[in-house]
Scaffold this motif. Structure first.
Motif, PDB file in Angstrom:
ATOM      1  N   PHE A  39       0.831  -1.241   0.001  1.00  0.00           N
ATOM      2  CA  PHE A  39      -0.161  -0.180   0.130  1.00  0.00           C
ATOM      3  C   PHE A  39       0.867   1.216  -0.049  1.00  0.00           C
ATOM      4  N   LEU A  40       2.146   1.180  -0.236  1.00  0.00           N
ATOM      5  CA  LEU A  40       3.029   2.346  -0.038  1.00  0.00           C
ATOM      6  C   LEU A  40       2.821   3.295  -1.092  1.00  0.00           C
ATOM      7  N   ALA A  43      -0.553   4.899  -0.041  1.00  0.00           N
ATOM      8  CA  ALA A  43      -0.282   5.815   1.018  1.00  0.00           C
ATOM      9  C   ALA A  43       0.644   7.012   0.590  1.00  0.00           C
ATOM     10  N   ASN A  44       1.435   6.980  -0.069  1.00  0.00           N
ATOM     11  CA  ASN A  44       2.265   8.011  -0.700  1.00  0.00           C
ATOM     12  C   ASN A  44       1.496   8.997  -1.036  1.00  0.00           C
ATOM     13  N   THR A  47       0.259  10.768   2.213  1.00  0.00           N
ATOM     14  CA  THR A  47       1.128  11.437   2.975  1.00  0.00           C
ATOM     15  C   THR A  47       1.624  12.589   2.136  1.00  0.00           C
ATOM     16  N   VAL A  50      -0.510  15.528   2.349  1.00  0.00           N
ATOM     17  CA  VAL A  50      -0.343  16.263   3.610  1.00  0.00           C
ATOM     18  C   VAL A  50       1.089  16.811   3.982  1.00  0.00           C
ATOM     19  N   ASN A  51       1.972  16.144   3.269  1.00  0.00           N
ATOM     20  CA  ASN A  51       3.380  16.707   3.385  1.00  0.00           C
ATOM     21  C   ASN A  51       3.562  18.186   2.703  1.00  0.00           C
TER      22      ASN A  51
END
Lengths: 292, 178
Positions: A39-40, A43-44, A47, A50-51
């Motif tokens: 799931f990276l 998920a990337n 994130t 957000v980042n």
């Protein structure tokens, strides 16, 4: 069978723990092994969003440094522009003891130095800007000052070792030779001290076709300013019936309210030009003392 | 404020602090990597069932993992402390009092000394598991011990600073009138 189910129900928490622990370790080791995590990818996306939002905020605090960096880079590039050089006339060349020209027979006409604005005012009739470069850094009087975009800002009028005072274009005694970008016709730019958003250009003959929105740039005839840098755009044209000249109201290209970094431009031939000008004036206008 | 909202806010704040502050400050030393976010798990209410505790811890750890690009590492440690937490609470408190009288573990509900032990053991476990998993891939046993002790000490310092900075005042709950 019943016992097995009972056993599982009794230790359900423990099995959950084991399951999650194994899952985490599997994530961890599959990541380390194959450099691709479960799931990276998806998920990337999350994130990353957000980042990037956080980065936007963080960037805001680094703007000062970033501006400085870009400004010094621009400075190094602007000094390489061909328009800062002039061609040497090779037909009749004086022999000098130094080598002022490069291999293409060009000699440097303008030199740009970066500086930061430490004080600035726009509210008075005589506005000055203070910059953090002075005579120790090679600043002298009569150098012109452009902002980061290259728009005219003012002229250096006073120099201390570490600071220099710049007479802003928003100064009632300022006079700058400017030209219309379109036609090259020149006039004198002044300011009447009324509205910091409007400069005045006088001395442009009525024969010139000028329209609202035309660009006004620094003129080729200016001793201080390098030619062709923006001064402003024509906002209104007032045709004074008493004279043969237009009065132009010009919206300045430089934003005087938020000046941060500027270029101090040295005309390397300034003293020679100014000296020649003064000598010839003296000779013509006062012929008694200097007989021809 | 409902439990859910309170804990959701805590979740976001703790993780944001961990990701954008603790992970970004320059390292004190190569052996010291303090963290604070697992205090979220330590602060979850007593009423959360062990299974939920495990799931929440897993999600918490995994969220941090995806930000730090190390999937599974923190999740494993979080799941471990979430699993140990109920046992520790039942050992440290008499079954009949705190469990029901207060909302969640705090110096007030467990009293300072048991609370300190509670935090100490879980922090030690958390860092122990974390460093052990890292150590499996690189490092030596000496490094492992120093890292464990140093990180635990700094984390404890952070945790008790937070406790003192943000005292959670809690009502004493009685079963009379809810």
């Amino acid at each position: 069978m019943r016992n097995v189910i009972l056993f599982i129900r009794r230790y359900f928490t423990f099995f959950t723990f084991l399951f999650l622990q194994v899952a985490s370790l599997w994530f961890l080791y599959s990541f380390n092994k194959f450099h691709q995590a479960q799931f990276l990818q998806s998920a990337n996306e999350l994130t990353g969003q957000v980042n990037s939002r956080y980065k936007k905020v963080e960037n805001f605090f680094a703007l000062g440094d970033e501006n400085r960096r870009v400004h010094t880079l621009n400075d190094s590039l602007i000094n390489l522009l061909p328009q800062q050089f002039a061609q040497v006339d090779t037909a009749r060349q004086l022999v000098r003891d130094t080598v002022p020209t490069d291999t293409l027979n060009r000699y440097r006409r303008y030199y740009f130095r970066p500086a930061a604005v430490v004080y600035n005012s726009t509210s008075g009739e005589k506005n000055y800007i203070q910059i953090d470069r002075g005579s120790l850094h090679g600043i002298t009087e009569n150098m012109s000052v452009l902002n980061s975009d290259g728009a005219a800002v003012g002229v250096v009028v006073n120099v201390s070792p570490r600071f220099a005072q710049v007479m802003s274009l928003l100064h009632v005694r300022q006079k700058v030779n400017v030209a219309l970008k379109k036609s090259g016709d020149f006039g004198t730019m002044e300011w009447d001290g009324a509205d910091p958003g409007l400069l005045l250009v006088k001395g442009l003959p009525k024969s010139v076709a000028v329209k609202v929105g035309d660009s006004v740039v620094t003129s080729r005839y200016s001793f201080n300013f390098p030619p062709g840098y923006p001064v402003g755009t024509v906002a209104a044209i007032i045709s004074d019936p008493g004279t043969n000249f237009f009065l132009l109201k010009v919206r300045p290209a430089a934003r005087f309210y938020n000046l941060q970094y500027v270029f101090v431009v040295e005309n390397l031939q300034y003293s020679e030009q100014a000296q020649l000008d003064e000598q010839s004036r003296r000779r013509i206008e006062d012929p008694k003392r200097n007989p021809r | 404020m409902s439990e859910l909202i309170r804990n959701s806010i805590r979740f976001v704040l703790f993780l944001a602090f961990e990701i954008y502050v603790l992970n970004r400050v320059p390292h004190l030393h190569r052996f010291i990597s303090p963290s604070l976010y697992f205090l979220f798990i330590l602060w979850l209410p007593f009423s959360v069932s062990p299974r939920w505790l495990l799931s929440i811890a897993f999600v918490t750890g995994l969220t941090l993992d995806y930000f730090t690009q190390s999937p599974g590492l923190h999740a494993a440690a979080c799941v471990l402390i979430a699993y140990v937490r109920p046992f520790l609470i039942s050992v440290l408190t008499p079954r009949d009092s705190s469990d029901f009288n207060y909302r969640e573990p705090s110096p007030q509900s467990l009293l300072w000394a048991p609370y300190f032990i509670y935090v100490l053991i879980l922090t030690l476990l958390y860092h122990g598991w974390l460093v052990l998993l890292e150590w499996m891939s690189f490092g030596s046993f000496g490094d492992f011990l120093i890292k464990l002790i140093a990180s635990t000490a700094i984390s404890l310092l952070l945790i008790f600073t937070v406790e003192l900075l943000f005292p959670r005042s809690m009502r004493f709950r009685t079963n009379v009138g809810g």
